[in-house]
Motif scaffolding. Structure first.
Motif, mmCIF file in Angstrom:
data_model
loop_
_atom_site.group_PDB
_atom_site.id
_atom_site.type_symbol
_atom_site.label_atom_id
_atom_site.label_comp_id
_atom_site.label_asym_id
_atom_site.label_seq_id
_atom_site.Cartn_x
_atom_site.Cartn_y
_atom_site.Cartn_z
ATOM 1 N N LYS A 48 0.840 -1.199 0.000
ATOM 2 C CA LYS A 48 0.000 0.000 0.000
ATOM 3 C C LYS A 48 0.878 1.253 0.000
ATOM 4 O O LYS A 48 0.568 2.244 -0.680
ATOM 5 N N ALA A 49 1.975 1.215 0.770
ATOM 6 C CA ALA A 49 2.889 2.367 0.809
ATOM 7 C C ALA A 49 3.550 2.589 -0.542
ATOM 8 O O ALA A 49 3.709 3.734 -0.996
ATOM 9 N N MET A 50 3.922 1.522 -1.205
ATOM 10 C CA MET A 50 4.519 1.636 -2.537
ATOM 11 C C MET A 50 3.522 2.258 -3.518
ATOM 12 O O MET A 50 3.887 3.081 -4.367
ATOM 13 N N GLU A 51 2.243 1.887 -3.392
ATOM 14 C CA GLU A 51 1.214 2.460 -4.251
ATOM 15 C C GLU A 51 1.049 3.954 -4.001
ATOM 16 O O GLU A 51 0.890 4.747 -4.945
ATOM 17 N N LEU A 52 1.104 4.360 -2.735
ATOM 18 C CA LEU A 52 0.965 5.774 -2.396
ATOM 19 C C LEU A 52 2.092 6.606 -3.004
ATOM 20 O O LEU A 52 1.862 7.720 -3.502
ATOM 21 N N VAL A 53 3.312 6.072 -2.969
ATOM 22 C CA VAL A 53 4.444 6.794 -3.560
ATOM 23 C C VAL A 53 4.246 6.965 -5.056
ATOM 24 O O VAL A 53 4.538 8.026 -5.620
ATOM 25 N N ARG A 54 3.741 5.919 -5.708
ATOM 26 C CA ARG A 54 3.496 6.007 -7.158
ATOM 27 C C ARG A 54 2.359 6.983 -7.472
ATOM 28 O O ARG A 54 2.426 7.726 -8.449
ATOM 29 N N GLU A 55 1.313 6.978 -6.648
ATOM 30 C CA GLU A 55 0.141 7.801 -6.925
ATOM 31 C C GLU A 55 0.339 9.268 -6.572
ATOM 32 O O GLU A 55 -0.279 10.153 -7.183
ATOM 33 N N PHE A 56 1.184 9.548 -5.591
ATOM 34 C CA PHE A 56 1.361 10.922 -5.129
ATOM 35 C C PHE A 56 2.844 11.301 -5.102
ATOM 36 O O PHE A 56 3.416 11.572 -4.045
ATOM 37 N N PRO A 57 3.477 11.343 -6.278
ATOM 38 C CA PRO A 57 4.908 11.664 -6.328
ATOM 39 C C PRO A 57 5.218 13.065 -5.821
ATOM 40 O O PRO A 57 6.312 13.319 -5.315
ATOM 41 N N GLU A 58 4.235 13.972 -5.939
ATOM 42 C CA GLU A 58 4.461 15.334 -5.465
ATOM 43 C C GLU A 58 4.576 15.389 -3.939
ATOM 44 O O GLU A 58 5.202 16.297 -3.388
ATOM 45 N N LYS A 59 3.979 14.419 -3.265
ATOM 46 C CA LYS A 59 4.028 14.373 -1.798
ATOM 47 C C LYS A 59 5.153 13.489 -1.281
ATOM 48 O O LYS A 59 5.838 13.844 -0.309
ATOM 49 N N TYR A 60 5.320 12.321 -1.899
ATOM 50 C CA TYR A 60 6.213 11.310 -1.338
ATOM 51 C C TYR A 60 7.359 10.922 -2.261
ATOM 52 O O TYR A 60 8.130 10.011 -1.948
ATOM 53 N N GLY A 61 7.472 11.592 -3.405
ATOM 54 C CA GLY A 61 8.530 11.255 -4.343
ATOM 55 C C GLY A 61 9.911 11.381 -3.720
ATOM 56 O O GLY A 61 10.177 12.300 -2.939
ATOM 57 N N GLY A 62 10.767 10.443 -4.047
ATOM 58 C CA GLY A 62 12.116 10.423 -3.478
ATOM 59 C C GLY A 62 12.258 9.485 -2.315
ATOM 60 O O GLY A 62 13.378 9.162 -1.896
ATOM 61 N N VAL A 63 11.124 9.025 -1.760
ATOM 62 C CA VAL A 63 11.157 8.041 -0.666
ATOM 63 C C VAL A 63 10.886 6.658 -1.258
ATOM 64 O O VAL A 63 9.774 6.369 -1.700
ATOM 65 N N VAL A 64 11.900 5.828 -1.275
ATOM 66 C CA VAL A 64 11.749 4.468 -1.793
ATOM 67 C C VAL A 64 11.232 3.563 -0.675
ATOM 68 O O VAL A 64 11.713 3.631 0.467
ATOM 69 N N VAL A 65 10.256 2.740 -0.989
ATOM 70 C CA VAL A 65 9.715 1.790 -0.005
ATOM 71 C C VAL A 65 10.176 0.388 -0.365
ATOM 72 O O VAL A 65 9.910 -0.100 -1.471
ATOM 73 N N ILE A 66 10.877 -0.237 0.565
ATOM 74 C CA ILE A 66 11.277 -1.634 0.385
ATOM 75 C C ILE A 66 10.219 -2.500 1.064
ATOM 76 O O ILE A 66 9.925 -2.319 2.243
ATOM 77 N N PRO A 67 9.623 -3.446 0.321
ATOM 78 C CA PRO A 67 8.631 -4.313 0.952
ATOM 79 C C PRO A 67 9.298 -5.293 1.923
ATOM 80 O O PRO A 67 10.228 -6.001 1.555
ATOM 81 N N GLY A 68 8.816 -5.279 3.145
ATOM 82 C CA GLY A 68 9.408 -6.148 4.157
ATOM 83 C C GLY A 68 8.356 -6.780 5.046
ATOM 84 O O GLY A 68 7.148 -6.539 4.901
ATOM 85 N N ILE A 69 8.832 -7.558 5.994
ATOM 86 C CA ILE A 69 7.962 -8.231 6.954
ATOM 87 C C ILE A 69 8.791 -8.565 8.189
ATOM 88 O O ILE A 69 9.997 -8.795 8.085
ATOM 89 N N GLU A 70 8.159 -8.509 9.344
ATOM 90 C CA GLU A 70 8.809 -8.987 10.568
ATOM 91 C C GLU A 70 8.128 -10.297 10.953
ATOM 92 O O GLU A 70 6.963 -10.312 11.347
ATOM 93 N N VAL A 71 8.855 -11.369 10.792
ATOM 94 C CA VAL A 71 8.293 -12.706 10.977
ATOM 95 C C VAL A 71 8.401 -13.135 12.438
ATOM 96 O O VAL A 71 9.462 -13.023 13.059
ATOM 97 N N SER A 72 7.301 -13.631 12.967
ATOM 98 C CA SER A 72 7.286 -14.164 14.328
ATOM 99 C C SER A 72 7.707 -15.630 14.280
ATOM 100 O O SER A 72 6.887 -16.523 14.041
ATOM 101 N N THR A 73 9.001 -15.868 14.483
ATOM 102 C CA THR A 73 9.478 -17.251 14.460
ATOM 103 C C THR A 73 9.188 -17.914 15.800
ATOM 104 O O THR A 73 8.688 -17.285 16.734
ATOM 105 N N ALA A 74 9.535 -19.167 15.913
ATOM 106 C CA ALA A 74 9.294 -19.910 17.155
ATOM 107 C C ALA A 74 10.129 -19.386 18.312
ATOM 108 O O ALA A 74 9.811 -19.631 19.473
ATOM 109 N N LYS A 75 11.187 -18.614 18.015
ATOM 110 C CA LYS A 75 12.069 -18.115 19.073
ATOM 111 C C LYS A 75 12.141 -16.598 19.151
ATOM 112 O O LYS A 75 12.690 -16.064 20.112
ATOM 113 N N GLY A 76 11.634 -15.896 18.163
ATOM 114 C CA GLY A 76 11.717 -14.444 18.164
ATOM 115 C C GLY A 76 11.513 -13.886 16.772
ATOM 116 O O GLY A 76 11.063 -14.585 15.867
ATOM 117 N N HIS A 77 11.873 -12.630 16.597
ATOM 118 C CA HIS A 77 11.552 -11.920 15.355
ATOM 119 C C HIS A 77 12.726 -11.836 14.381
ATOM 120 O O HIS A 77 13.855 -11.576 14.776
#
Length: 231
Positions: A48-77
């Motif tokens: 969704k953040a990547m879409e916002l950057v594409r749709e509103f370059p005048e507001k958010y242009g220049g900020v690259v969004v890397i898609p990530g995730i914080e995975v809840s493993t059996a022992k931690g993140h």
């Protein structure tokens, strides 16, 4: 060198209410070149953040969004950057990093020695590509220093991030990256090549306490709703 916050949570995390627009606006105001949205066991916010950057370059242009995730493993993140599908939770850290690698993603052990924040408690043998050696949510810097010392011993790439759950804290922790162009692929490649310098400032305790209080209120409301629906 570019400046990235590689550990940001949005409203798509169960313990965050930071809107994507507020996150992107703060990143822009703080002159960040990019961020990684790493919601808990969820990737919708990043896209969704990547879409916002594409749709509103005048507001958010220049900020690259890397898609990530914080995975809840059996022992931690564990963080994964450059993901385009969710990584299942509850696997071992070793299984999680293998899974991320199969997806072509970069795995980072998040706050490994912060016991109160689901740190897995170790680095060696986990199979991760990198280590988060600066996390601004640490109340003291001891856990960060321990992570940095261990990463240095193992000659592993190091990253930093805010672990922000409210928009105002985006950029509190960061990674400076020596990279020729500002793209997600180039940033990930530079991390693997150890062309990074983590840094930032610890989040004030008052802000951490306020966030913890908000989490308690949200959990209480959720519990109440569940009980109400069951009656």
């Amino acid at each position: 060198m570019l400046k990235y916050d590689l550990h940001v949570h949005s409203q798509y995390s169960r313990d965050s209410m930071a809107s994507l627009k507020d996150i992107l606006r703060t990143a822009k105001e703080k002159n960040l070149n990019g961020i990684a949205i790493c919601d808990h066991d969820e990737i919708k916010g990043a896209f969704k953040a990547m879409e916002l950057v594409r749709e509103f370059p005048e507001k958010y242009g220049g900020v690259v969004v890397i898609p990530g995730i914080e995975v809840s493993t059996a022992k931690g993140h564990i963080l994964a950057l450059g993901v385009f599908e969710k990584i299942p939770p509850k696997m071992t850290p070793e299984e999680t990093t293998d899974y991320a690698r199969d997806l072509g993603a970069l795995s980072i052990i998040a706050h490994p020695f912060r016991k109160s924040a689901h740190g897995i408690g170790y680095i060696e043998g986990a199979g991760a590509d990198a280590v988060e050696t600066f996390n601004s949510k640490s109340i003291t810097n001891g856990a960060n220093k321990k992570a940095e010392k261990e990463a240095n011993r193992l000659n592993m790439p190091k990253t930093g991030g805010s672990d922000a759950h409210i928009a105002e804290l985006v950029g509190q922790g960061y990674t400076k990256i020596d990279v020729p162009d500002n793209t997600a692929d180039s940033v990930i490649s530079a991390i693997l090549q150890q062309k990074t310098v983590p840094g930032g400032e610890l989040t004030p305790y008052s802000v951490v306490a306020r966030q913890m209080g908000g989490n308690v209120i949200r959990r209480t409301k959720l519990l109440f709703k569940r009980q109400f629906h069951e009656v």
